[in-house]
Scaffold this motif. Structure first.
Motif, mmCIF file in Angstrom:
data_model
loop_
_atom_site.group_PDB
_atom_site.id
_atom_site.type_symbol
_atom_site.label_atom_id
_atom_site.label_comp_id
_atom_site.label_asym_id
_atom_site.label_seq_id
_atom_site.Cartn_x
_atom_site.Cartn_y
_atom_site.Cartn_z
ATOM 1 N N SER A 132 -16.341 -24.843 -46.646
ATOM 2 C CA SER A 132 -16.865 -23.825 -46.705
ATOM 3 C C SER A 132 -17.817 -23.265 -45.244
ATOM 4 C CB SER A 132 -17.293 -23.780 -47.670
ATOM 5 O OG SER A 132 -18.570 -24.864 -47.620
ATOM 6 N N LEU A 133 -18.517 -21.674 -45.261
ATOM 7 C CA LEU A 133 -18.464 -21.279 -44.419
ATOM 8 C C LEU A 133 -19.650 -20.216 -45.240
ATOM 9 C CD1 LEU A 133 -19.272 -21.227 -41.984
ATOM 10 C CD2 LEU A 133 -17.521 -19.155 -41.408
ATOM 11 N N PRO A 134 -21.132 -19.316 -44.971
ATOM 12 C CA PRO A 134 -21.550 -18.858 -45.298
ATOM 13 C C PRO A 134 -21.035 -17.307 -44.998
ATOM 14 C CG PRO A 134 -23.162 -20.215 -44.062
ATOM 15 C CD PRO A 134 -21.928 -20.788 -44.343
ATOM 16 N N ARG A 135 -20.907 -15.863 -46.230
ATOM 17 C CA ARG A 135 -20.461 -15.567 -45.935
ATOM 18 C C ARG A 135 -21.507 -14.754 -44.554
ATOM 19 N NH1 ARG A 135 -18.068 -11.573 -48.977
ATOM 20 N NH2 ARG A 135 -18.656 -12.826 -51.171
ATOM 21 N N TRP A 136 -22.757 -14.146 -44.122
ATOM 22 C CA TRP A 136 -22.900 -13.914 -43.376
ATOM 23 C C TRP A 136 -22.738 -13.778 -41.753
ATOM 24 C CZ3 TRP A 136 -26.269 -16.970 -39.502
ATOM 25 C CH2 TRP A 136 -26.446 -17.832 -39.752
ATOM 26 N N ARG A 137 -22.377 -15.805 -41.668
ATOM 27 C CA ARG A 137 -21.836 -16.459 -40.582
ATOM 28 C C ARG A 137 -20.152 -16.118 -40.091
ATOM 29 N NH1 ARG A 137 -22.949 -21.617 -38.576
ATOM 30 N NH2 ARG A 137 -21.219 -20.922 -37.642
ATOM 31 N N ALA A 138 -19.495 -15.581 -41.494
ATOM 32 C CA ALA A 138 -18.298 -15.854 -41.097
ATOM 33 C C ALA A 138 -18.158 -14.009 -40.813
ATOM 34 C CB ALA A 138 -16.709 -15.112 -42.705
ATOM 35 N N TYR A 139 -19.119 -13.137 -41.200
ATOM 36 C CA TYR A 139 -18.668 -11.918 -40.641
ATOM 37 C C TYR A 139 -19.033 -11.694 -38.996
ATOM 38 C CZ TYR A 139 -17.653 -9.159 -45.134
ATOM 39 O OH TYR A 139 -17.033 -9.610 -46.721
ATOM 40 N N VAL A 140 -20.850 -12.106 -38.594
ATOM 41 C CA VAL A 140 -21.066 -13.084 -37.447
ATOM 42 C C VAL A 140 -19.409 -12.894 -36.284
ATOM 43 C CG1 VAL A 140 -22.367 -14.045 -36.155
ATOM 44 C CG2 VAL A 140 -23.299 -12.697 -38.126
ATOM 45 N N ALA A 141 -18.714 -14.542 -37.158
ATOM 46 C CA ALA A 141 -18.202 -14.765 -36.639
ATOM 47 C C ALA A 141 -17.068 -13.315 -36.111
ATOM 48 C CB ALA A 141 -16.823 -15.821 -36.387
ATOM 49 N N ALA A 142 -16.404 -12.771 -36.560
ATOM 50 C CA ALA A 142 -16.019 -11.959 -37.153
ATOM 51 C C ALA A 142 -15.917 -11.042 -36.026
ATOM 52 C CB ALA A 142 -15.062 -10.778 -37.979
ATOM 53 N N ALA A 143 -17.139 -9.896 -36.172
ATOM 54 C CA ALA A 143 -17.862 -9.144 -34.591
ATOM 55 C C ALA A 143 -17.566 -10.235 -33.312
ATOM 56 C CB ALA A 143 -19.635 -8.869 -35.134
ATOM 57 N N VAL A 144 -17.992 -11.188 -33.133
ATOM 58 C CA VAL A 144 -17.562 -11.913 -31.570
ATOM 59 C C VAL A 144 -16.409 -11.597 -31.726
ATOM 60 C CG1 VAL A 144 -17.705 -13.579 -30.709
ATOM 61 C CG2 VAL A 144 -19.756 -12.593 -32.171
ATOM 62 N N LEU A 145 -15.548 -11.850 -32.829
ATOM 63 C CA LEU A 145 -13.982 -11.862 -32.283
ATOM 64 C C LEU A 145 -13.576 -10.106 -31.663
ATOM 65 C CD1 LEU A 145 -12.851 -13.997 -35.325
ATOM 66 C CD2 LEU A 145 -12.959 -14.916 -32.540
ATOM 67 N N CYS A 146 -13.834 -9.656 -32.457
ATOM 68 C CA CYS A 146 -14.177 -7.505 -32.859
ATOM 69 C C CYS A 146 -14.077 -7.224 -31.400
ATOM 70 C CB CYS A 146 -14.257 -6.901 -33.362
ATOM 71 S SG CYS A 146 -13.659 -7.223 -34.938
ATOM 72 N N TYR A 147 -15.656 -7.953 -30.628
ATOM 73 C CA TYR A 147 -16.068 -7.704 -29.232
ATOM 74 C C TYR A 147 -15.199 -8.055 -28.548
ATOM 75 C CZ TYR A 147 -19.308 -7.281 -25.155
ATOM 76 O OH TYR A 147 -19.054 -8.355 -23.869
ATOM 77 N N VAL A 148 -14.916 -9.554 -28.169
ATOM 78 C CA VAL A 148 -13.337 -10.089 -27.315
ATOM 79 C C VAL A 148 -11.949 -9.391 -27.554
ATOM 80 C CG1 VAL A 148 -12.595 -12.257 -26.915
ATOM 81 C CG2 VAL A 148 -14.601 -12.585 -27.892
ATOM 82 N N ASN A 149 -11.980 -9.010 -28.860
ATOM 83 C CA ASN A 149 -10.562 -7.748 -28.404
ATOM 84 C C ASN A 149 -11.088 -6.599 -27.650
ATOM 85 O OD1 ASN A 149 -8.042 -8.387 -29.976
ATOM 86 N ND2 ASN A 149 -8.230 -6.512 -31.055
ATOM 87 N N LEU A 150 -11.428 -6.196 -27.877
ATOM 88 C CA LEU A 150 -12.243 -5.241 -26.826
ATOM 89 C C LEU A 150 -12.041 -5.256 -25.630
ATOM 90 C CD1 LEU A 150 -13.062 -1.860 -27.194
ATOM 91 C CD2 LEU A 150 -15.099 -2.968 -26.539
ATOM 92 N N LEU A 151 -12.381 -6.704 -25.823
ATOM 93 C CA LEU A 151 -12.719 -6.847 -23.622
ATOM 94 C C LEU A 151 -10.887 -6.210 -23.655
ATOM 95 C CD1 LEU A 151 -15.633 -9.040 -23.338
ATOM 96 C CD2 LEU A 151 -15.456 -6.308 -22.863
ATOM 97 N N ASN A 152 -10.729 -7.903 -24.051
ATOM 98 C CA ASN A 152 -9.418 -8.146 -24.104
ATOM 99 C C ASN A 152 -8.349 -6.771 -23.865
ATOM 100 O OD1 ASN A 152 -7.203 -9.299 -23.932
ATOM 101 N ND2 ASN A 152 -6.409 -9.130 -26.181
ATOM 102 N N TYR A 153 -8.185 -6.341 -24.562
ATOM 103 C CA TYR A 153 -7.416 -4.961 -24.155
ATOM 104 C C TYR A 153 -7.807 -3.699 -23.498
ATOM 105 C CZ TYR A 153 -3.675 -6.175 -27.741
ATOM 106 O OH TYR A 153 -3.136 -6.625 -28.092
ATOM 107 N N MET A 154 -9.198 -3.921 -22.701
ATOM 108 C CA MET A 154 -9.889 -2.797 -21.895
ATOM 109 C C MET A 154 -8.999 -3.418 -20.002
ATOM 110 S SD MET A 154 -13.692 -2.537 -22.604
ATOM 111 C CE MET A 154 -13.959 -1.568 -21.200
ATOM 112 N N ASN A 155 -9.080 -5.003 -20.669
ATOM 113 C CA ASN A 155 -8.210 -5.639 -19.241
ATOM 114 C C ASN A 155 -7.131 -5.493 -19.235
ATOM 115 O OD1 ASN A 155 -9.519 -7.681 -17.049
ATOM 116 N ND2 ASN A 155 -10.680 -8.145 -19.208
#
Length: 504
Positions: free
Chosen positions: A35-58
């Motif tokens: 299990s994972l607290p809800r806030w941790r899951a959303y923080v992880a998703a935000a980080v993954l979205c940020y890395v995805n942004l940089l991925n497609y900028m490349n």
């Protein structure tokens, strides 16, 4: 002397020995649900979205400074076009490898390596001198290898952090950063080059952003067990592994995966053709209308590339949000909502694209409107097709499934469509007078093949809907029953609570 407790066999403990005093061996420990607290899951998703942004900028930062790159290395247009071919080719070759690792090794470690690989390669490419242009091409391929790791594995991590409706919404946000990152790659490259007077600083700024992303990723993104968001204890707590060939055979028999992959390939084919040829098509349409002088000497300045780029960003954001929300709501009424929405949007894209092409010689404004509408409808599917894959493939195969879908989609889609459209256009021009009108008409008629391909893609998603229920049952509860969206264990996944098992 005490008696040793036997190891449990495949069917449980093989007999039960008694300890002195009549006490039996303690029952085997039951694995605690992850299990994972809800806030941790959303923080992880935000980080993954940020890395995805940089991925497609490349993906597109070189396109923003392409003329500067050509002048610096003294390379022709054909050689410059080879930069993207090398990038995509290395991505295709490495995607199955990262998919295999993502299904069998630590996904967090694999993704961290991928981020480090592409950021390091991007930084090193900014220090290559003109005599070593071949090395610049090679390093660009290494960047493609690094981005393959993220495109392949990151969606599976999100799939294990969120349950069904939440997963659809989060994937929608995640895939919004495809058009946003693509557009920002153009903007960052050209803006930094103009401000500093040196295009290589664009490649030196990106690693700074990626270093921040890597630190955030390591600190804030967990590595959930595979299948954590579904009630599959035997997989989530370390079920038996299978070989890569066995996984591929399973995916080949998974008809929802097969038909949806063909639908994604049709989408990639049209998206690749539009991304490469649409600015030139619109430029030549303006020449035919007398709104733009012909280009007699390179480089050709045109506002159509910027207009098309802005159009792609705006329609991409709106389309991804609308498609994901429509799928989330319609699923409550029809369990086959996702492939039906994909099929409807692609079948509606076909007439929009056709009208955008045939109206261009008559009215340019209507052509822009229908082209924007077609891009909007295409963008409705990006998050939905990812959710389809995660729902019909067992967790142990999701990395391999993502890798195969990426490989097939790019190989038969956006890696080949620009060349095929250009080949058809050149063949049509060969038997015609050499004029700007005939050049425009040749490109226009070659584009009509995209209308046929996108209609075929819609048909593939209709076929996906026929097999969806069966494949979802096998993926969520192999051989035991039907999906249950009200499963209390799944609902407690994000809140950090779980329903205790009843004592027998």
């Amino acid at each position: 002397m005490s008696t040793e407790c036997p190891e449990p066999g495949p069917q449980g403990p093989q007999g039960q020995s008694l300890r002195p005093g009549g006490q039996g061996c303690p029952p085997p420990a039951t694995p605690v649900p992850w299990s994972l607290p809800r806030w941790r899951a959303y923080v992880a998703a935000a980080v993954l979205c940020y890395v995805n942004l940089l991925n497609y900028m490349n993906w597109f930062i070189i396109a923003g400074v392409l003329l500067d790159v050509q002048k610096f290395f003294q390379i022709s247009d054909s050689s410059a076009g080879l930069l993207q071919t090398v990038f995509i080719g290395c991505l295709l070759l490495s995607a199955p490898v990262f998919g295999y690792l993502g299904d069998r090794r630590s996904r967090k470690a694999t993704l961290s390596f991928g981020i480090l690989l592409w950021s390091g390669a991007g930084l090193s490419s900014s220090f290559i001198s003109p005599p070593y242009s071949w090395l610049f091409f090679l390093v660009r391929g290494v960047v493609g290898m690094g981005t393959a790791s993220y495109s392949t594995i990151a969606p599976t991590v999100l799939g294990d952090l969120f349950v069904r409706d939440q997963r659809t919404r989060v994937l929608a946000i995640f895939y919004i950063f495809i058009p946003v990152g693509s557009g920002l790659g153009y903007v960052l490259g050209s803006a930094v080059s103009e401000l500093t007077g040196n295009w290589r600083w664009a490649l030196r700024i990106m690693p700074c952003l990626e270093a921040v992303a890597l630190v955030l990723f390591i600190l804030l993104v967990p590595d959930p067990p595979r299948g954590a968001s579904e009630k599959q204890g035997e997989v989530a707590v370390g079920g038996p592994r299978s070989g890569w060939c066995e996984d591929v055979r399973y995916l080949g028999r998974n008809w929802s995966f097969v038909w949806s992959t063909l639908g994604v390939t049709a989408m990639a084919f049209v998206t690749g053709a539009l991304g490469f040829w649409a600015p030139k098509f619109l430029f030549e349409a303006r020449v035919v209308h007398g709104l733009q002088l012909p280009c007699f000497r390179e480089p050709c300045s045109s506002q159509d590339s910027l207009i098309f780029g802005a159009m792609t960003i705006v329609t991409g954001i709106i389309g991804v949000i609308v498609g994901a929300e429509a799928a989330r709501r319609y699923k409550k009424v029809n369990p086959r909502a996702e492939p039906l929405i994909c099929a409807s949007s692609l079948l509606a894209t076909a007439p929009c694209l056709y009208l955008a092409l045939v109206l261009a010689p008559t009215t340019l404004l209507a052509s822009y409107v229908f082209l924007a509408l077609g891009e909007l409808l295409l963008s409705c599917n990006w998050a939905v097709v990812a959710d389809i894959l995660l729902s019909v493939v067992v967790p142990r195969c999701r990395g391999t499934a993502e890798a195969l879908q990426i490989t097939v989609g790019h190989l038969l889609g956006d890696a080949s469509s620009p060349y095929l459209i250009g080949l058809i256009s050149s063949a049509l021009r060969a038997g015609r007078p050499d004029s700007y009108l005939q050049r425009f008409l040749s490109l226009q008629q070659s584009f009509l093949s995209c209308v046929f391909v996108i209609a075929l893609g819609g048909s593939c998603f209709l076929l996906t809907a026929l097999f969806l229920d069966r494949d979802q049952v096998q993926a969520w509860h192999p051989g035991t029953g039907t999906p249950d969206s009200e499963d209390p264990e799944s609902q407690g996944l994000l809140s950090g609570t779980s329903t205790p098992a009843e004592d027998p």
